[in-house]
Scaffold this active site. Structure first.
Site, mmCIF file in Angstrom:
data_model
loop_
_atom_site.group_PDB
_atom_site.id
_atom_site.type_symbol
_atom_site.label_atom_id
_atom_site.label_comp_id
_atom_site.label_asym_id
_atom_site.label_seq_id
_atom_site.Cartn_x
_atom_site.Cartn_y
_atom_site.Cartn_z
ATOM 1 N N PRO A 214 40.569 39.715 37.035
ATOM 2 C CG PRO A 214 41.137 40.666 39.063
ATOM 3 C CD PRO A 214 41.569 40.595 37.632
ATOM 4 C CD GLU A 215 36.090 36.645 33.651
ATOM 5 O OE1 GLU A 215 34.960 36.148 33.764
ATOM 6 O OE2 GLU A 215 36.931 36.231 32.826
#
Length: 283
Positions: free
Chosen positions: A2-3
């Site tokens: 996840p960014e």
């Protein structure tokens, strides 16, 4: 992994917990990147007052304590009813007034820690500015890049330079600007740096608006997918045709990350060895 847009979207989806009181805490697996604190039970009876984000950390402020949460490589939070069946890799369950918060992490690279002086010093203090803040601007980035000979993509993915510009969003930004990801960071001209700052902000805002990117199994805490992946022009498309010139997109490794680019639209420009760098500007 996840960014920033996925973490921001996750944080927003957890806002229904604000004002709710912790009724119980159950740890099923404490072995994450760092062990879940043994005294997590002290959250019981406290109300959750605030949720914010710093880089890819979610910061949770309770009445007496503060926590720092990170999703790692495969972590996710979800809100559910107490009667819902526990899934494999649900490592932490916090029961609030009328819903449960469950932390799920198959690879166990995430973290659930107290946000105290030690974690502040080690994990938060060294971070660069937020990419959507006024502190991240062309003048600042020029100063950071002027002596860096690494590829520009490696430089902007360095959390000491700016936080949260992950692989997906860096790849798309460079493709849209026609900048080769391996172009030496110090060789970018001021007008290129200015455009890069603007494009990074635009891409991240768009990704947040679309709920992030669901490439594998990412969902927010409400179980909703992101849709930014439907707009991808370069990331994950190595071997396919460029949407602009129909040249085959190529892939190279930079900083242990796949970097997809178009050799026609993003040529690697030669850098003069006599180029002088003065006062933060490349001459």
């Amino acid at each position: 992994m996840p960014e920033l847009p996925e973490v921001e979207t996750t944080k927003t989806s957890l806002l229904p917990l604000i004002g709710q009181q912790v009724k119980s805490v159950t740890v099923h697996e404490s072995r994450l990147r760092w062990p879940i604190p043994e005294d997590l039970q002290r959250l019981q009876g406290q109300k959750l007052l605030k949720l914010t984000r710093r880089s890819k950390y979610i910061l949770a402020e309770f009445e007496r304590d503060r926590m720092l949460w990170h999703l790692g490589m495969s972590g996710s939070f979800r809100l559910c009813e107490a009667h819902e069946e526990k899934r494999k890799h649900d490592h932490l369950i916090i029961q609030f007034n009328d819903m449960q918060l469950r932390y799920h992490d198959p690879r166990r690279f995430g973290c659930i820690l107290w946000w105290d002086a030690e974690t502040e010093s080690k994990l938060l203090a060294p971070l660069g500015p937020e990419p959507l803040s006024d502190a991240f601007n062309a003048e600042y980035l020029m100063q950071k890049l002027k002596n860096k000979q690494v590829g520009i993509k490696v430089a902007v993915m360095d959390n000491h330079v700016v936080v949260g510009v992950g692989n997906i969003y860096a790849t798309e930004s460079f493709f849209n600007l026609g900048i080769h990801p391996a172009q030496p960071a110090s060789s970018l001209k001021p007008h290129q740096v200015e455009k890069l700052v603007v494009e990074i902000k635009r891409i991240l805002k768009q990704a947040i608006d679309l709920g992030g990117s669901t490439l594998r199994d990412y969902t927010n805490a409400m179980g909703e997918n992101g849709y930014f992946q439907q707009t991808l022009l370069a990331y994950g498309r190595a071997g396919e045709m460029c949407v602009n010139c129909e040249t085959t997109l190529e892939n190279l490794k930079l900083g242990q990350r796949a970097s997809v680019f178009c050799p026609q639209c993003q040529p690697l420009k030669k850098v003069s060895t006599t180029a002088s760098i003065k006062r933060g500007k490349i001459k």
